[in-house]
Motif scaffolding. Structure first.
Motif, PDB file in Angstrom:
ATOM      1  N   GLU A 108       0.661  -1.057  -0.220  1.00  0.00           N
ATOM      2  CA  GLU A 108      -0.019  -0.266  -0.107  1.00  0.00           C
ATOM      3  C   GLU A 108       0.806   1.084   0.361  1.00  0.00           C
ATOM      4  OE1 GLU A 108      -3.323   2.319   3.061  1.00  0.00           O
ATOM      5  OE2 GLU A 108      -2.668   0.074   3.267  1.00  0.00           O
ATOM      6  N   GLU A 109       1.086   2.302  -0.544  1.00  0.00           N
ATOM      7  CA  GLU A 109       1.154   3.507  -0.905  1.00  0.00           C
ATOM      8  C   GLU A 109       0.444   4.733  -0.375  1.00  0.00           C
ATOM      9  OE1 GLU A 109       2.763   4.601  -4.587  1.00  0.00           O
ATOM     10  OE2 GLU A 109       2.468   2.396  -5.142  1.00  0.00           O
ATOM     11  N   LYS A 110       0.957   5.509   1.162  1.00  0.00           N
ATOM     12  CA  LYS A 110       0.660   6.052   1.846  1.00  0.00           C
ATOM     13  C   LYS A 110       1.936   7.347   1.906  1.00  0.00           C
ATOM     14  CE  LYS A 110      -2.470   4.556   5.320  1.00  0.00           C
ATOM     15  NZ  LYS A 110      -2.510   4.186   6.087  1.00  0.00           N
ATOM     16  N   LYS A 111       0.748   8.542   1.151  1.00  0.00           N
ATOM     17  CA  LYS A 111       1.955   9.630   2.054  1.00  0.00           C
ATOM     18  C   LYS A 111       1.735  10.504   2.876  1.00  0.00           C
ATOM     19  CE  LYS A 111       1.021  11.941  -2.825  1.00  0.00           C
ATOM     20  NZ  LYS A 111       0.315  12.731  -3.474  1.00  0.00           N
ATOM     21  N   MET A 112       3.298   9.881   3.492  1.00  0.00           N
ATOM     22  CA  MET A 112       3.658  10.113   5.198  1.00  0.00           C
ATOM     23  C   MET A 112       4.949  11.018   5.292  1.00  0.00           C
ATOM     24  SD  MET A 112       3.311   6.877   6.156  1.00  0.00           S
ATOM     25  CE  MET A 112       2.551   7.059   7.497  1.00  0.00           C
ATOM     26  N   LEU A 154       6.654   9.698   0.237  1.00  0.00           N
ATOM     27  CA  LEU A 154       5.828   8.325  -0.564  1.00  0.00           C
ATOM     28  C   LEU A 154       6.137   7.605   0.635  1.00  0.00           C
ATOM     29  CD1 LEU A 154       3.326   7.426  -2.483  1.00  0.00           C
ATOM     30  CD2 LEU A 154       5.397   7.316  -3.218  1.00  0.00           C
ATOM     31  N   LEU A 194       3.981   0.360   2.924  1.00  0.00           N
ATOM     32  CA  LEU A 194       3.756  -0.174   3.160  1.00  0.00           C
ATOM     33  C   LEU A 194       3.634  -0.966   2.657  1.00  0.00           C
ATOM     34  CD1 LEU A 194       2.474   2.258   4.553  1.00  0.00           C
ATOM     35  CD2 LEU A 194       1.204   1.225   5.821  1.00  0.00           C
ATOM     36  N   MET A 205       4.913  -0.324   7.785  1.00  0.00           N
ATOM     37  CA  MET A 205       5.854   0.674   7.134  1.00  0.00           C
ATOM     38  C   MET A 205       7.395  -0.011   6.326  1.00  0.00           C
ATOM     39  SD  MET A 205       7.680   4.600   7.758  1.00  0.00           S
ATOM     40  CE  MET A 205       7.038   4.832   9.608  1.00  0.00           C
ATOM     41  N   ASN A 214      10.847   4.565   2.322  1.00  0.00           N
ATOM     42  CA  ASN A 214       9.692   5.074   2.258  1.00  0.00           C
ATOM     43  C   ASN A 214      10.783   6.125   1.561  1.00  0.00           C
ATOM     44  OD1 ASN A 214       8.096   4.703   4.342  1.00  0.00           O
ATOM     45  ND2 ASN A 214       8.141   6.706   5.304  1.00  0.00           N
ATOM     46  N   LYS A 220      -3.319   1.748  15.333  1.00  0.00           N
ATOM     47  CA  LYS A 220      -3.967   1.865  15.010  1.00  0.00           C
ATOM     48  C   LYS A 220      -5.016   3.155  15.089  1.00  0.00           C
ATOM     49  CE  LYS A 220      -3.651  -1.431  11.201  1.00  0.00           C
ATOM     50  NZ  LYS A 220      -2.717  -1.259  10.024  1.00  0.00           N
TER      51      LYS A 220
END
Length: 114
Positions: A24-28, A32, A35, A40, A43, A113
């Motif tokens: 899963e890709e997540k901007k943080m 980028l 996960l 994680m 990045n 979470k």
């Protein structure tokens, strides 16, 4: 600029060749995050990789070209580092960082979470 798109594509391509993982890709972190299986793993931060690895490898990884310690709130995080482009330009170096991140992923703690 948040992250290098070419580097993100390189990570994306490498991870897509691995069987039995969910990515899963997540901007943080102003970049980028990739996960893997909900945790994680690696990045992209500007032009650098941000790697999560087994802290038992600290001595080994700190000797690698391009290694930068990750400092948060004045303390070095022992299982994270940045790697400057000089440290992953060669395919074998890039693969080294990707592999240690993936190898640590199954035993890394998942974040809480919200």
């Amino acid at each position: 600029m948040g992250y290098n798109n070419e580097l993100a594509d390189r990570v994306r391509e490498w991870l897509s060749a691995i069987d039995n993982i969910e990515v899963e890709e997540k901007k943080m972190f102003s970049g980028l995050a990739f996960l893997v299986n909900g945790k994680m793993c690696i990045n992209i931060s500007h032009d650098n990789l941000m790697c999560r690895y087994n802290p038992e490898l600290e001595d080994e990884v700190s000797e690698k070209k391009g290694f930068l310690p990750m400092i948060m709130r004045g303390k070095q995080l022992k299982d994270y580092c940045y790697v400057e482009p000089s440290g992953f330009q060669q395919p074998s170096d890039f693969e080294y960082w990707m592999k240690i991140c993936l190898e640590y992923n199954p035993i890394a703690k998942a974040s809480k979470k919200k």
